[in-house]
Design an enzyme around this catalytic site. Sequence first.
Site, mmCIF file in Angstrom:
data_model
loop_
_atom_site.group_PDB
_atom_site.id
_atom_site.type_symbol
_atom_site.label_atom_id
_atom_site.label_comp_id
_atom_site.label_asym_id
_atom_site.label_seq_id
_atom_site.Cartn_x
_atom_site.Cartn_y
_atom_site.Cartn_z
ATOM 1 N N HIS B 189 -17.159 17.247 -5.094
ATOM 2 C CA HIS B 189 -16.312 18.454 -4.641
ATOM 3 C C HIS B 189 -16.827 19.723 -4.326
ATOM 4 O O HIS B 189 -16.786 20.310 -3.067
ATOM 5 C CB HIS B 189 -15.374 18.550 -5.855
ATOM 6 C CG HIS B 189 -13.920 17.868 -5.662
ATOM 7 N ND1 HIS B 189 -13.219 18.165 -4.617
ATOM 8 C CD2 HIS B 189 -13.697 17.014 -6.285
ATOM 9 C CE1 HIS B 189 -12.232 17.162 -5.011
ATOM 10 N NE2 HIS B 189 -12.395 16.755 -5.824
ATOM 11 N N ARG B 296 -6.297 16.888 3.147
ATOM 12 C CA ARG B 296 -6.429 16.692 1.782
ATOM 13 C C ARG B 296 -4.957 17.709 1.101
ATOM 14 O O ARG B 296 -5.094 18.843 0.875
ATOM 15 C CB ARG B 296 -7.641 16.776 0.973
ATOM 16 C CG ARG B 296 -8.557 15.965 1.605
ATOM 17 C CD ARG B 296 -10.034 16.274 0.622
ATOM 18 N NE ARG B 296 -10.977 15.382 1.114
ATOM 19 C CZ ARG B 296 -11.696 15.753 1.767
ATOM 20 N NH1 ARG B 296 -11.789 17.017 2.203
ATOM 21 N NH2 ARG B 296 -12.597 14.864 2.297
ATOM 22 N N ARG B 332 -2.564 13.494 4.761
ATOM 23 C CA ARG B 332 -2.730 12.525 3.793
ATOM 24 C C ARG B 332 -1.719 12.928 2.657
ATOM 25 O O ARG B 332 -1.927 13.973 2.134
ATOM 26 C CB ARG B 332 -4.166 12.382 3.313
ATOM 27 C CG ARG B 332 -4.229 11.122 2.114
ATOM 28 C CD ARG B 332 -5.532 10.860 1.944
ATOM 29 N NE ARG B 332 -5.952 12.011 0.923
ATOM 30 C CZ ARG B 332 -7.302 12.228 0.502
ATOM 31 N NH1 ARG B 332 -8.210 11.093 0.770
ATOM 32 N NH2 ARG B 332 -7.718 13.191 -0.291
ATOM 33 N N GLU B 431 -9.315 1.952 2.610
ATOM 34 C CA GLU B 431 -10.449 2.290 1.736
ATOM 35 C C GLU B 431 -10.409 1.275 0.535
ATOM 36 O O GLU B 431 -11.209 1.380 -0.266
ATOM 37 C CB GLU B 431 -10.125 3.993 1.052
ATOM 38 C CG GLU B 431 -8.757 4.029 0.406
ATOM 39 C CD GLU B 431 -8.397 5.378 0.251
ATOM 40 O OE1 GLU B 431 -9.383 6.333 -0.264
ATOM 41 O OE2 GLU B 431 -7.029 5.677 0.238
ATOM 42 N N ASN B 454 -15.787 6.958 1.936
ATOM 43 C CA ASN B 454 -16.272 7.096 0.460
ATOM 44 C C ASN B 454 -15.651 6.274 -0.382
ATOM 45 O O ASN B 454 -16.589 5.799 -1.454
ATOM 46 C CB ASN B 454 -15.978 8.697 0.012
ATOM 47 C CG ASN B 454 -16.454 9.680 1.016
ATOM 48 O OD1 ASN B 454 -17.164 9.582 1.755
ATOM 49 N ND2 ASN B 454 -16.105 11.074 0.725
ATOM 50 N N ASP B 455 -14.383 6.021 -0.487
ATOM 51 C CA ASP B 455 -14.107 5.023 -1.377
ATOM 52 C C ASP B 455 -14.153 3.424 -1.020
ATOM 53 O O ASP B 455 -14.570 2.803 -1.925
ATOM 54 C CB ASP B 455 -12.576 5.224 -1.582
ATOM 55 C CG ASP B 455 -12.261 6.186 -2.692
ATOM 56 O OD1 ASP B 455 -13.127 6.316 -3.633
ATOM 57 O OD2 ASP B 455 -11.171 6.902 -2.900
ATOM 58 N N ARG B 465 -19.757 6.000 -7.415
ATOM 59 C CA ARG B 465 -20.466 6.802 -6.427
ATOM 60 C C ARG B 465 -20.911 8.053 -7.239
ATOM 61 O O ARG B 465 -21.604 8.698 -6.836
ATOM 62 C CB ARG B 465 -19.997 7.153 -5.244
ATOM 63 C CG ARG B 465 -18.428 8.089 -5.228
ATOM 64 C CD ARG B 465 -18.219 8.295 -3.947
ATOM 65 N NE ARG B 465 -16.711 8.561 -4.017
ATOM 66 C CZ ARG B 465 -15.779 9.844 -3.765
ATOM 67 N NH1 ARG B 465 -16.532 10.541 -3.675
ATOM 68 N NH2 ARG B 465 -14.530 9.352 -3.617
ATOM 69 N N CYS B 502 -12.495 9.081 8.082
ATOM 70 C CA CYS B 502 -12.572 10.302 7.584
ATOM 71 C C CYS B 502 -13.290 10.189 6.210
ATOM 72 O O CYS B 502 -13.072 11.181 5.515
ATOM 73 C CB CYS B 502 -10.999 10.730 7.454
ATOM 74 S SG CYS B 502 -10.205 9.563 6.093
#
Lengths: 89, 571
Positions: B189, B296, B332, B431, B454-455, B465, B502
Amino acid sequence: MSAEKTITITDSTGVHARPATVLVNKAGSFASDVTVEYSGKSVNLKSIMGVMSLGIPKDAEIKVVASGSDEEEAIEAIYEVIKKEGLGE
Amino acid sequence: MSNISGIAASSGIAIAKAYKLAAPDLSFDKKKVEDVESEVKRLSQALETSKEELEKIKSNARKTLGDEHAEIFSAHLLVLSDPELINPIEDKIKTDNVNAEFALNETATMFIDMFKAMENEYMRERAADIQDVTKRVMAHLLNVTFPDPALIDEEVIIIAEDLTPSDTAQLNKQFVKGFTTNIGGRTSHSAIMARSLEIPAVVGTKTITSDAKEGDVVIIDGIDGVVILNPSDEEIATYKQKQADFEKQKQIWAQLKDEPTVSSDGEHVELVANIGTPDDVAGIINNGGEGVGLYRTEFLYMGKSELPTEDEQFEAYSSVLEQMGDKPVVVRTLDIGGDKELSYLDLPKEMNPFLGFRAIRLCLERDDIFRTQLRALLRASTYGNLKIMFPMIATLNEFRQAKVLLEEEKAKLKNEGVTVSEDIEVGIMVEIPSTAVIARQFAKEVDFFSIGTNDLIQYTMAADRMNEHVSYLYQPYHPAILNLVNNVIEAAHAEGKWAGMCGEMAGDSIAIPILLGLGLDEFSMSATSILPARTQIKDLSKKELATFKDELLSMGTADEVEAFVREKTNQ
């Protein structure tokens, strides 16, 4: 003598930080002693930690009691805040 | 001087004094006090100073974060005037002849333990509030500085173990020139926030909080992931030059700001940005973004004491849509639960949060929360070019159910006489590997795909991760990932739909040539990555890259892929 009112909490998250802050500030503006009762416990409504420690959830029935020179006004004002904040009725 | 290496999380160079955002030493001795009156006075003074500070923090927060976020400090202020807290401390000083530090600690600890013992998660978190507030008072009693990002009023570089989203939200760019932390990676983050604030950051240094002292001169090199403590004059000169070069490079990128993104053989792709709040839109416009690829919405729900109302959400969504004009905005829907908690929802603790009750799973169960968000989105839809995306879709049924709820709310709004846009595209985030594998079936029903790498990478490689021991498995160029990505793009195109990406991978200079060759239509990244990516794509031939496809997809390892791309694109 004292004045009191029973109120049902309708807010889906109960009495959480923001409305508790408003309530404590309001109670603090009166000379009377003000307490709130929930589930057999009674705390000082002028104390943020007291109010938070009750962990009042949705659908709880609480009783606000004021005693002192301005008890009637105190109860009325606190009830107004509870309605205005959408906390309960 | 010493050099410390870490992970380059947000590019740029910053030179300023160190400001340590770490817990101060609040240890004290129990003392016998004779003059209790002056001890009580000392306590009152510490309380007053703390209140003044909190007032200042509150007014700062009101300016930078809005009234809602500032309210938490009103509660903190009330704690400092709470008779149930203050009276017992004063009584203890007077009757036990003890020092204020001891009396404060005893009383506060009692309250903190009481809150910690409560069943409700939200109440348990209030223990941390009391702790925060009483620590500040303790610091004043002991005359030690209490670090607080909102109080910073000179140019600094923040040094911390880690920064939470609310820490980063309190940073004032005017004074905070950069930050460096012990833990974290490019996708944590704090790193994402640094890029959206456009301040340099180096994370994952492991030791910076013990290496740096308050007030040390610090250089942060967010390009190469290096931190230099107490640099020599030569080093300062070198880095000032590097800073100037970086600014010059940014100007060259800036020339492409208003240009479309076109490859050397004339193929257009869309470069869009990931954002978290309406304030981030300025960054997209400054960096020449062609839209929002991932909005987000979690930030609307986080750092609060209750769910955001429909109107609050409508304000945020319509503001983003209006600012972006006719450019696409992919929103999203709520991706909360798992590791991203909302204390006021009182969600159950999970053994395996990433595989648990989160995102669309939670929204379908708690459809009251979901419907509120959908209504806010639908009402905002007439303000711009809205596209709605559901996260964590694992099955076709989940998508269908979510879409039914959307249609129901749309019908209700129309009945109420509210105008709703008729051409809102509805897509999904890819994802979860199951969805990537049967993308062909999904493509018949969705309007678009956006691949959340990422996921997708952590689920495909079965590697958390955030876990340093297995972070080597976080391999964006792994052929398994490339095959899944390719499958999604082919499925979309077979049905005349578009496919975007994304995750962080979309802005990566090795991944970009691969993705361009596989035919990705939309690349969504941090706003500051857009111009470098546009510059890179200008010199790439999509046709030529497409010829490498079969070879890349049949490779055995991520290293082979990377070496191949480096060779072909001279990197």
